[in-house]
Design a protein around this motif. Structure first.
Motif, PDB file in Angstrom:
ATOM      1  N   VAL A  93       0.841  -1.195   0.000  1.00  0.00           N
ATOM      2  CA  VAL A  93       0.000   0.000   0.000  1.00  0.00           C
ATOM      3  C   VAL A  93       0.879   1.250   0.000  1.00  0.00           C
ATOM      4  O   VAL A  93       0.641   2.193  -0.762  1.00  0.00           O
ATOM      5  CB  VAL A  93      -0.965  -0.013   1.212  1.00  0.00           C
ATOM      6  N   VAL A  94       1.914   1.256   0.836  1.00  0.00           N
ATOM      7  CA  VAL A  94       2.816   2.414   0.908  1.00  0.00           C
ATOM      8  C   VAL A  94       3.497   2.634  -0.439  1.00  0.00           C
ATOM      9  O   VAL A  94       3.579   3.774  -0.932  1.00  0.00           O
ATOM     10  CB  VAL A  94       3.855   2.231   2.038  1.00  0.00           C
ATOM     11  N   ARG A  95       3.983   1.546  -1.055  1.00  0.00           N
ATOM     12  CA  ARG A  95       4.636   1.685  -2.371  1.00  0.00           C
ATOM     13  C   ARG A  95       3.669   2.288  -3.396  1.00  0.00           C
ATOM     14  O   ARG A  95       4.040   3.162  -4.183  1.00  0.00           O
ATOM     15  CB  ARG A  95       5.149   0.335  -2.863  1.00  0.00           C
ATOM     16  N   GLU A  96       2.431   1.813  -3.368  1.00  0.00           N
ATOM     17  CA  GLU A  96       1.436   2.300  -4.327  1.00  0.00           C
ATOM     18  C   GLU A  96       1.132   3.786  -4.083  1.00  0.00           C
ATOM     19  O   GLU A  96       1.048   4.571  -5.033  1.00  0.00           O
ATOM     20  CB  GLU A  96       0.150   1.469  -4.207  1.00  0.00           C
TER      21      GLU A  96
ATOM     22  N   GLY B 130       2.404   7.512  -6.608  1.00  0.00           N
ATOM     23  CA  GLY B 130       1.630   8.625  -7.163  1.00  0.00           C
ATOM     24  C   GLY B 130       0.752   8.177  -8.311  1.00  0.00           C
ATOM     25  O   GLY B 130       0.593   6.991  -8.598  1.00  0.00           O
ATOM     26  N   GLY B 131       0.182   9.158  -8.983  1.00  0.00           N
ATOM     27  CA  GLY B 131      -0.653   8.868 -10.147  1.00  0.00           C
ATOM     28  C   GLY B 131      -2.010   8.286  -9.800  1.00  0.00           C
ATOM     29  O   GLY B 131      -2.709   7.787 -10.683  1.00  0.00           O
TER      30      GLY B 131
ATOM     31  N   GLU C 241      -9.749   9.559  -4.757  1.00  0.00           N
ATOM     32  CA  GLU C 241     -10.593   8.516  -4.157  1.00  0.00           C
ATOM     33  C   GLU C 241      -9.794   7.236  -3.906  1.00  0.00           C
ATOM     34  O   GLU C 241      -9.878   6.640  -2.840  1.00  0.00           O
ATOM     35  CB  GLU C 241     -11.794   8.232  -5.068  1.00  0.00           C
ATOM     36  N   LYS C 242      -8.988   6.822  -4.874  1.00  0.00           N
ATOM     37  CA  LYS C 242      -8.162   5.617  -4.719  1.00  0.00           C
ATOM     38  C   LYS C 242      -7.116   5.822  -3.625  1.00  0.00           C
ATOM     39  O   LYS C 242      -6.858   4.922  -2.816  1.00  0.00           O
ATOM     40  CB  LYS C 242      -7.491   5.251  -6.047  1.00  0.00           C
ATOM     41  N   ALA C 243      -6.504   7.009  -3.578  1.00  0.00           N
ATOM     42  CA  ALA C 243      -5.503   7.294  -2.551  1.00  0.00           C
ATOM     43  C   ALA C 243      -6.131   7.242  -1.162  1.00  0.00           C
ATOM     44  O   ALA C 243      -5.543   6.689  -0.224  1.00  0.00           O
ATOM     45  CB  ALA C 243      -4.859   8.655  -2.808  1.00  0.00           C
TER      46      ALA C 243
END
Length: 89
Positions: free
Chosen positions: A20-23, A27-28, A32-34
């Protein structure tokens, strides 16, 4: 996270938290997804914290006192190795 209703193990939770942290760091992502990933990360960190607290509680050593009674002694109160630990177990 893990299957619905199943609490992940510490290893599963920490592995997913790292992903999760890597994702999030990549960025990008849409806002809502963040936010969704951030909420998942918070829950995973809570799972890890609960697992660590439970492990700390279980890290106790069964010791025998001078009267022969058994008692639980927290590992933090035990003498370090080589300091004359006279554990009678």
């Amino acid at each position: 996270m893990a299957e619905e209703g199943k609490v992940p193990s510490f290893e599963e939770a920490i592995s997913r938290l790292e992903a999760v942290v890597r994702e999030l760091e990549g960025g990008g992502l849409s806002l809502e997804k963040a936010l969704e990933l951030f909420a998942e990360g918070i829950e995973l960190s809570r799972v890890c914290s609960r697992n660590l607290e439970a492990a700390e509680q279980r890290i106790a050593i069964l010791t025998r006192d001078d009267a022969g009674s058994l008692s639980l002694k927290d590992i933090d109160t035990m003498p370090a190795a080589g300091e004359g630990n006279s554990c009678g177990v």
